[in-house]
Design a protein around this motif. Sequence first.
Motif, PDB file in Angstrom:
ATOM      1  N   PHE A 193       8.868  -3.793 -11.831  1.00  0.00           N
ATOM      2  CA  PHE A 193       9.938  -4.746 -11.529  1.00  0.00           C
ATOM      3  C   PHE A 193      11.090  -4.560 -12.506  1.00  0.00           C
ATOM      4  O   PHE A 193      10.970  -3.884 -13.528  1.00  0.00           O
ATOM      5  N   HIS A 194      12.215  -5.180 -12.168  1.00  0.00           N
ATOM      6  CA  HIS A 194      13.439  -5.139 -12.969  1.00  0.00           C
ATOM      7  C   HIS A 194      13.922  -6.579 -13.132  1.00  0.00           C
ATOM      8  O   HIS A 194      14.173  -7.248 -12.134  1.00  0.00           O
ATOM      9  N   LYS A 240      12.460 -11.277 -11.022  1.00  0.00           N
ATOM     10  CA  LYS A 240      11.786  -9.999 -11.254  1.00  0.00           C
ATOM     11  C   LYS A 240      11.917  -9.234  -9.945  1.00  0.00           C
ATOM     12  O   LYS A 240      11.144  -9.444  -9.010  1.00  0.00           O
ATOM     13  N   SER A 241      12.906  -8.375  -9.873  1.00  0.00           N
ATOM     14  CA  SER A 241      13.242  -7.695  -8.630  1.00  0.00           C
ATOM     15  C   SER A 241      12.417  -6.430  -8.419  1.00  0.00           C
ATOM     16  O   SER A 241      12.176  -5.668  -9.355  1.00  0.00           O
ATOM     17  N   SER A 242      12.058  -6.199  -7.180  1.00  0.00           N
ATOM     18  CA  SER A 242      11.505  -4.894  -6.820  1.00  0.00           C
ATOM     19  C   SER A 242      12.649  -3.886  -6.881  1.00  0.00           C
ATOM     20  O   SER A 242      13.830  -4.244  -6.868  1.00  0.00           O
ATOM     21  N   THR A 243      12.296  -2.635  -6.939  1.00  0.00           N
ATOM     22  CA  THR A 243      13.320  -1.586  -6.951  1.00  0.00           C
ATOM     23  C   THR A 243      14.181  -1.676  -5.704  1.00  0.00           C
ATOM     24  O   THR A 243      15.415  -1.587  -5.765  1.00  0.00           O
ATOM     25  N   GLU A 283       0.813  -1.223   0.000  1.00  0.00           N
ATOM     26  CA  GLU A 283       0.000   0.000   0.000  1.00  0.00           C
ATOM     27  C   GLU A 283       0.844   1.270   0.000  1.00  0.00           C
ATOM     28  O   GLU A 283       0.406   2.315  -0.461  1.00  0.00           O
ATOM     29  N   THR A 284       2.069   1.194   0.526  1.00  0.00           N
ATOM     30  CA  THR A 284       2.936   2.379   0.588  1.00  0.00           C
ATOM     31  C   THR A 284       4.183   2.250  -0.276  1.00  0.00           C
ATOM     32  O   THR A 284       5.014   3.150  -0.294  1.00  0.00           O
ATOM     33  N   ASN A 285       4.300   1.155  -1.008  1.00  0.00           N
ATOM     34  CA  ASN A 285       5.472   0.885  -1.837  1.00  0.00           C
ATOM     35  C   ASN A 285       5.252   1.495  -3.225  1.00  0.00           C
ATOM     36  O   ASN A 285       4.268   1.189  -3.896  1.00  0.00           O
ATOM     37  N   SER A 286       6.177   2.326  -3.663  1.00  0.00           N
ATOM     38  CA  SER A 286       6.021   3.016  -4.950  1.00  0.00           C
ATOM     39  C   SER A 286       6.087   2.076  -6.156  1.00  0.00           C
ATOM     40  O   SER A 286       5.763   2.483  -7.270  1.00  0.00           O
ATOM     41  N   ASP A 287       6.473   0.824  -5.959  1.00  0.00           N
ATOM     42  CA  ASP A 287       6.470  -0.156  -7.060  1.00  0.00           C
ATOM     43  C   ASP A 287       5.067  -0.674  -7.364  1.00  0.00           C
ATOM     44  O   ASP A 287       4.878  -1.414  -8.324  1.00  0.00           O
ATOM     45  N   PHE A 288       4.082  -0.310  -6.551  1.00  0.00           N
ATOM     46  CA  PHE A 288       2.710  -0.805  -6.722  1.00  0.00           C
ATOM     47  C   PHE A 288       1.748   0.351  -6.948  1.00  0.00           C
ATOM     48  O   PHE A 288       1.755   1.324  -6.191  1.00  0.00           O
TER      49      PHE A 288
END
Length: 152
Positions: free
Chosen positions: A145-146, A117-120, A25-30
């Motif tokens: 993802f990266h 598939k890595s998160s930032t 909810e607070t992660n900028s990757d989502f």
Amino acid sequence: MSIRKATINDAVGIRSLILSAAEPETNSDFNKEGVVHFKESLELKAIKARIQNKNYLMLCFIKEYKIVGIIAIFKKEKLSQLFVDPTSRKLNIAKQLWSAANEICIAQGGNGNYWVKSSTMAIPVYERFGFRLDSVQQNTDGIIFHTMLLQS
């Protein structure tokens, strides 16, 4: 502290750990869609299915009778999950889980080549394991993802 294979009885603890570690909810990757998609993948039925699936290796790191880290590898090549409880970071738990999982995969015939598939946030962790970025930032189902590769 110990590392062991996950069991069906670990599903609730695994779900709780992943949600607290990823903080979707607070992660900028989502984005909003990504939060929904991510949480769907964490339904207890889905976690139990991964634990029982012979194509997955899922290990738990136990500290004081609590799951504080997990790793899941699919078909000895895709690092599909690696999460550590925020209160237990900086204790080399991710490295210990990675080493144990890699050792098991190699012993079972894996070739030592992996992708993730890595998160930032996790890029530096995977780089310490020897992974290298393979592509530009991507977004699928509202999750950034990266793709990273490790070739032995």
